[in-house]
Design a protein around this motif. Sequence first.
Motif, PDB file in Angstrom:
ATOM      1  N   GLN A   1       2.794  14.109   6.366  1.00  0.00           N
ATOM      2  CA  GLN A   1       1.861  12.974   6.479  1.00  0.00           C
ATOM      3  C   GLN A   1       1.825  12.381   8.090  1.00  0.00           C
ATOM      4  O   GLN A   1       2.654  12.543   8.946  1.00  0.00           O
ATOM      5  N   PRO A   2       0.492  11.914   8.533  1.00  0.00           N
ATOM      6  CA  PRO A   2       0.464  11.465   9.801  1.00  0.00           C
ATOM      7  C   PRO A   2       1.241  10.063   9.997  1.00  0.00           C
ATOM      8  O   PRO A   2       0.566   9.145  10.280  1.00  0.00           O
ATOM      9  N   ILE A   3       2.441  10.310  10.146  1.00  0.00           N
ATOM     10  CA  ILE A   3       3.428   8.893  10.105  1.00  0.00           C
ATOM     11  C   ILE A   3       2.975   8.183  11.400  1.00  0.00           C
ATOM     12  O   ILE A   3       3.034   7.014  11.379  1.00  0.00           O
TER      13      ILE A   3
ATOM     14  N   THR B   1      -1.429  -8.303   2.443  1.00  0.00           N
ATOM     15  CA  THR B   1      -0.677  -6.972   2.521  1.00  0.00           C
ATOM     16  C   THR B   1       0.508  -7.308   3.384  1.00  0.00           C
ATOM     17  O   THR B   1       0.298  -7.621   4.526  1.00  0.00           O
ATOM     18  N   ILE B   2       1.853  -6.771   2.847  1.00  0.00           N
ATOM     19  CA  ILE B   2       2.996  -6.924   3.633  1.00  0.00           C
ATOM     20  C   ILE B   2       3.648  -5.730   3.922  1.00  0.00           C
ATOM     21  O   ILE B   2       4.583  -5.795   4.636  1.00  0.00           O
ATOM     22  N   LEU B   3       3.406  -4.742   3.357  1.00  0.00           N
ATOM     23  CA  LEU B   3       4.116  -3.572   3.339  1.00  0.00           C
ATOM     24  C   LEU B   3       3.443  -2.196   3.193  1.00  0.00           C
ATOM     25  O   LEU B   3       2.550  -2.166   2.093  1.00  0.00           O
ATOM     26  N   ILE B   4       3.725  -1.243   3.880  1.00  0.00           N
ATOM     27  CA  ILE B   4       3.050   0.006   3.759  1.00  0.00           C
ATOM     28  C   ILE B   4       4.107   1.178   3.392  1.00  0.00           C
ATOM     29  O   ILE B   4       5.057   0.938   4.220  1.00  0.00           O
ATOM     30  N   SER B   5       4.146   1.845   2.555  1.00  0.00           N
ATOM     31  CA  SER B   5       5.130   3.040   2.381  1.00  0.00           C
ATOM     32  C   SER B   5       4.623   4.442   2.134  1.00  0.00           C
ATOM     33  O   SER B   5       3.525   4.574   1.216  1.00  0.00           O
ATOM     34  N   VAL B   6       4.759   5.153   3.082  1.00  0.00           N
ATOM     35  CA  VAL B   6       4.205   6.505   3.180  1.00  0.00           C
ATOM     36  C   VAL B   6       5.076   7.501   3.314  1.00  0.00           C
ATOM     37  O   VAL B   6       6.067   7.313   4.378  1.00  0.00           O
ATOM     38  N   MET B   7       5.249   8.684   2.444  1.00  0.00           N
ATOM     39  CA  MET B   7       6.426   9.534   2.692  1.00  0.00           C
ATOM     40  C   MET B   7       6.031  10.326   3.741  1.00  0.00           C
ATOM     41  O   MET B   7       4.897  10.598   4.384  1.00  0.00           O
ATOM     42  N   HIS B   8       7.140  10.909   4.449  1.00  0.00           N
ATOM     43  CA  HIS B   8       6.926  11.718   5.896  1.00  0.00           C
ATOM     44  C   HIS B   8       6.454  13.209   5.319  1.00  0.00           C
ATOM     45  O   HIS B   8       5.398  13.522   5.797  1.00  0.00           O
ATOM     46  N   ALA B   9       7.319  13.647   4.517  1.00  0.00           N
ATOM     47  CA  ALA B   9       6.955  15.011   3.946  1.00  0.00           C
ATOM     48  C   ALA B   9       7.079  14.907   2.448  1.00  0.00           C
ATOM     49  O   ALA B   9       8.082  14.400   1.859  1.00  0.00           O
ATOM     50  N   ASN B  10       6.159  15.524   1.807  1.00  0.00           N
ATOM     51  CA  ASN B  10       6.162  15.601   0.320  1.00  0.00           C
ATOM     52  C   ASN B  10       7.166  16.463  -0.385  1.00  0.00           C
ATOM     53  O   ASN B  10       7.057  17.724   0.340  1.00  0.00           O
ATOM     54  N   ASN B  11       7.790  15.891  -1.162  1.00  0.00           N
ATOM     55  CA  ASN B  11       8.782  16.824  -1.711  1.00  0.00           C
ATOM     56  C   ASN B  11       8.396  18.188  -2.571  1.00  0.00           C
ATOM     57  O   ASN B  11       8.979  19.157  -2.951  1.00  0.00           O
ATOM     58  N   GLU B  12       7.055  17.995  -3.251  1.00  0.00           N
ATOM     59  CA  GLU B  12       6.526  19.079  -4.182  1.00  0.00           C
ATOM     60  C   GLU B  12       5.784  20.009  -3.229  1.00  0.00           C
ATOM     61  O   GLU B  12       5.882  21.393  -3.279  1.00  0.00           O
ATOM     62  N   ILE B  13       4.762  19.613  -2.507  1.00  0.00           N
ATOM     63  CA  ILE B  13       4.024  20.646  -1.750  1.00  0.00           C
ATOM     64  C   ILE B  13       4.231  20.792  -0.285  1.00  0.00           C
ATOM     65  O   ILE B  13       3.475  21.351   0.561  1.00  0.00           O
TER      66      ILE B  13
ATOM     67  N   ILE C   1       0.854  -1.222  -0.049  1.00  0.00           N
ATOM     68  CA  ILE C   1      -0.134  -0.073  -0.095  1.00  0.00           C
ATOM     69  C   ILE C   1       0.962   1.210  -0.069  1.00  0.00           C
ATOM     70  O   ILE C   1       1.688   1.350   0.631  1.00  0.00           O
ATOM     71  N   THR C   2       0.530   2.277  -0.787  1.00  0.00           N
ATOM     72  CA  THR C   2       1.126   3.593  -0.804  1.00  0.00           C
ATOM     73  C   THR C   2       0.297   4.608  -1.086  1.00  0.00           C
ATOM     74  O   THR C   2      -0.875   4.548  -1.366  1.00  0.00           O
ATOM     75  N   THR C   3       0.687   5.836  -1.419  1.00  0.00           N
ATOM     76  CA  THR C   3      -0.039   6.937  -1.916  1.00  0.00           C
ATOM     77  C   THR C   3       0.208   7.277  -3.223  1.00  0.00           C
ATOM     78  O   THR C   3       1.169   7.011  -3.727  1.00  0.00           O
ATOM     79  N   LYS C   4      -0.651   8.179  -3.739  1.00  0.00           N
ATOM     80  CA  LYS C   4      -0.303   8.673  -5.023  1.00  0.00           C
ATOM     81  C   LYS C   4       0.686   9.838  -5.169  1.00  0.00           C
ATOM     82  O   LYS C   4       1.054  10.315  -6.230  1.00  0.00           O
ATOM     83  N   ILE C   5       1.145  10.388  -4.066  1.00  0.00           N
ATOM     84  CA  ILE C   5       1.683  11.577  -4.040  1.00  0.00           C
ATOM     85  C   ILE C   5       3.459  11.419  -3.720  1.00  0.00           C
ATOM     86  O   ILE C   5       4.001  12.137  -3.568  1.00  0.00           O
TER      87      ILE C   5
ATOM     88  N   PHE D   1       6.090  -1.092   7.928  1.00  0.00           N
ATOM     89  CA  PHE D   1       5.857   0.318   7.658  1.00  0.00           C
ATOM     90  C   PHE D   1       6.954   0.909   7.216  1.00  0.00           C
ATOM     91  O   PHE D   1       8.115   1.117   8.004  1.00  0.00           O
ATOM     92  N   HIS D   2       7.392   1.507   5.850  1.00  0.00           N
ATOM     93  CA  HIS D   2       8.609   2.257   5.628  1.00  0.00           C
ATOM     94  C   HIS D   2       8.097   3.609   5.288  1.00  0.00           C
ATOM     95  O   HIS D   2       6.993   4.013   4.428  1.00  0.00           O
ATOM     96  N   THR D   3       8.775   4.435   5.802  1.00  0.00           N
ATOM     97  CA  THR D   3       8.517   5.898   5.491  1.00  0.00           C
ATOM     98  C   THR D   3       9.960   6.550   4.679  1.00  0.00           C
ATOM     99  O   THR D   3      10.985   6.441   5.131  1.00  0.00           O
ATOM    100  N   ASP D   4       9.672   7.384   3.656  1.00  0.00           N
ATOM    101  CA  ASP D   4      10.506   8.034   3.151  1.00  0.00           C
ATOM    102  C   ASP D   4      10.636   9.376   3.636  1.00  0.00           C
ATOM    103  O   ASP D   4       9.600  10.314   3.545  1.00  0.00           O
ATOM    104  N   ALA D   5      11.752   9.691   4.397  1.00  0.00           N
ATOM    105  CA  ALA D   5      11.875  10.879   5.167  1.00  0.00           C
ATOM    106  C   ALA D   5      12.818  11.927   4.427  1.00  0.00           C
ATOM    107  O   ALA D   5      13.448  12.608   5.322  1.00  0.00           O
TER     108      ALA D   5
END
Lengths: 386, 213
Positions: A154-156, A138-150, A91-95, A170-174
């Motif tokens: 995110q509620p990590i 589901t084995i993995l969730i990846s959501v970025m901590h802060a978006n690079n464009e806007i 699972i991830t997000t579109k942004i 859970f992995h976060t791109d920080a």
Amino acid sequence: MTIYLDASASTKIDNEVLIEMRPFIEEEYGNAGSMHTSGLKAAHALNLSRKKIKEILNVDEVIFTSSGTESINLALKGYALKNKSKGNHIITTKIEHHAVLDTLEYLEKNGFEITYLDVEENGIINPKKIKEAIKENTILISVMHANNEIGTIQPIKEISKIAKGNNIIFHTDACQAGNSESLKDLDVDMLSLNGSKIYGPKGIGILCKKNSIRLEPLIHGGGQENKLRSGTENIPNIIGLAKALDIAQNNIGEYKKLSTLRDYFIQELLKIENTILNGDKNNRLPNNVNITFLNVEGEAILLMLDEKGIQASSGSACTSNSLDPSHVILALGMPYEAAHGSIRFTLTKDTTKEDINYVLKEIPEIIKKLRGISPVNLTLEEIKNV
Amino acid sequence: MYDVQSKDGKEWFYTDEVKDHFFNPKNLLKTREEAEQCAKQASGIGEEGSPACGDLMKMWIKVKDNKIIECKWQTFGCASAIASTSMFSEMVKGMKIEKALAIKPQDISKELGGLPARKFHCSVLADKALRAAVNDHYKKTNQLDKIKEDKVKIIDKILKITDHDIEEAVLEGVRTFEELQKRTKIGVQDKTCIPEAEQLLRFYLEKYFNKKQ
């Protein structure tokens, strides 16, 4: 005169960081794997840096890589490939950054199933959606901590709780979060970060992970980094990253003061008619301003700004390799028409009010000029109805 | 032609010529008022592109004795679109209509000292907008037999892929039939269309890049 407002792309290396790196570029060039004094010195520096980062972030393991992108690749591909017997849904997000999206696309081609979640109009994911997207495989969730464009944050912690409750990693791109968010008690399973966004060197990244997580290495060879990332350790950059992270995480309060300047900048830019602020007004990085100027094309704005010594960035299709406009702006529900004129200004920790005032003096004229020559004349209301 | 991320290490990815036309565009209508004024006297007005695609070109021409004596324009587009239209509007001035319509995008690119490969499609808008303006002029002067529309022809009958799709693919970087097929899936199901698709690919490569396969 140059006013650099592209800190989310790259930051100037801190002098203190450079001073610590220098001996290991100029004199101490030993290989950390060698059995002699020079090698031991390098190994010692490597161990100290790793220890320092572990303490700063309160994590079990730190793997040094070449970049944020490589860290993310190792986290996602490394975990998915090693653990496919547990399931194949991610699972991830579109942004997310392309480092995440394109890596997941690769996994999709190789038998994994990916759910790309929509974000709210303000550019923030509703954790409920993540909960609802979880399936048995589901084995993995990846959501970025802060978006690079806007710059939206995110509620990590909430997502981390959901992941834990469902036994999912859970992995976060920080990569964008290191300057303004405390990363110490995030309690995520994996975290990616790089040096070039936190006033450290380029060409260095880390993947932090819990001991229990098993990964498949992507780079094979000499078995460095606990066999997870072969290749001679880049000691100067490793030292630089550790120092930069130390400075960044210890000066979050000071850095957050940039939000006053950010808010002033946003407020003044929105006085230009037919402009839209992209992303949440408050819950965003203290240095991020992302504005759409309707009826003009982003690249043309950038070049005119550059001519005036102002360096910014754009989500415009014309500045990237893809001909599609920013996937992030589109994910906010903005029509294509509005996505073409978005400009990102990301303040540095040295940006002053004088700098911003100079930009504010130049930009209305540039927009006026480009709108004058544009045959398109859409208004905010029309955009909303597209 | 060199690419933005190119090997030759040029500092700025646009040539001085492109920069000059971008910062000082010729024959440009600088305000909406100027555009309105110009519309009253124009022999023909044409438009190409759409704001959703990030490129919209509008052109106003004045014609006398079958010659283009003025070519004014406006654009919602990137630096390449602005520069190539500026150059184009200079090139066509004083030209016979037929000659102006025969100008190829690579002629514009050549005059500009080259455009980055993936910016090439920006320069195509100018000649298409001119075609539309000329058609408008023919309509207004009742020379209907001279109007040439870009007719779309379906090539792949199963996937409904048109000659226009092939043209777009070429402009966006496709150079071989394998690449074209990978991108559009043309001929995967409707194998009978392959010879025609290959022929069109050669035609557009030659038209835009003078490349013979």
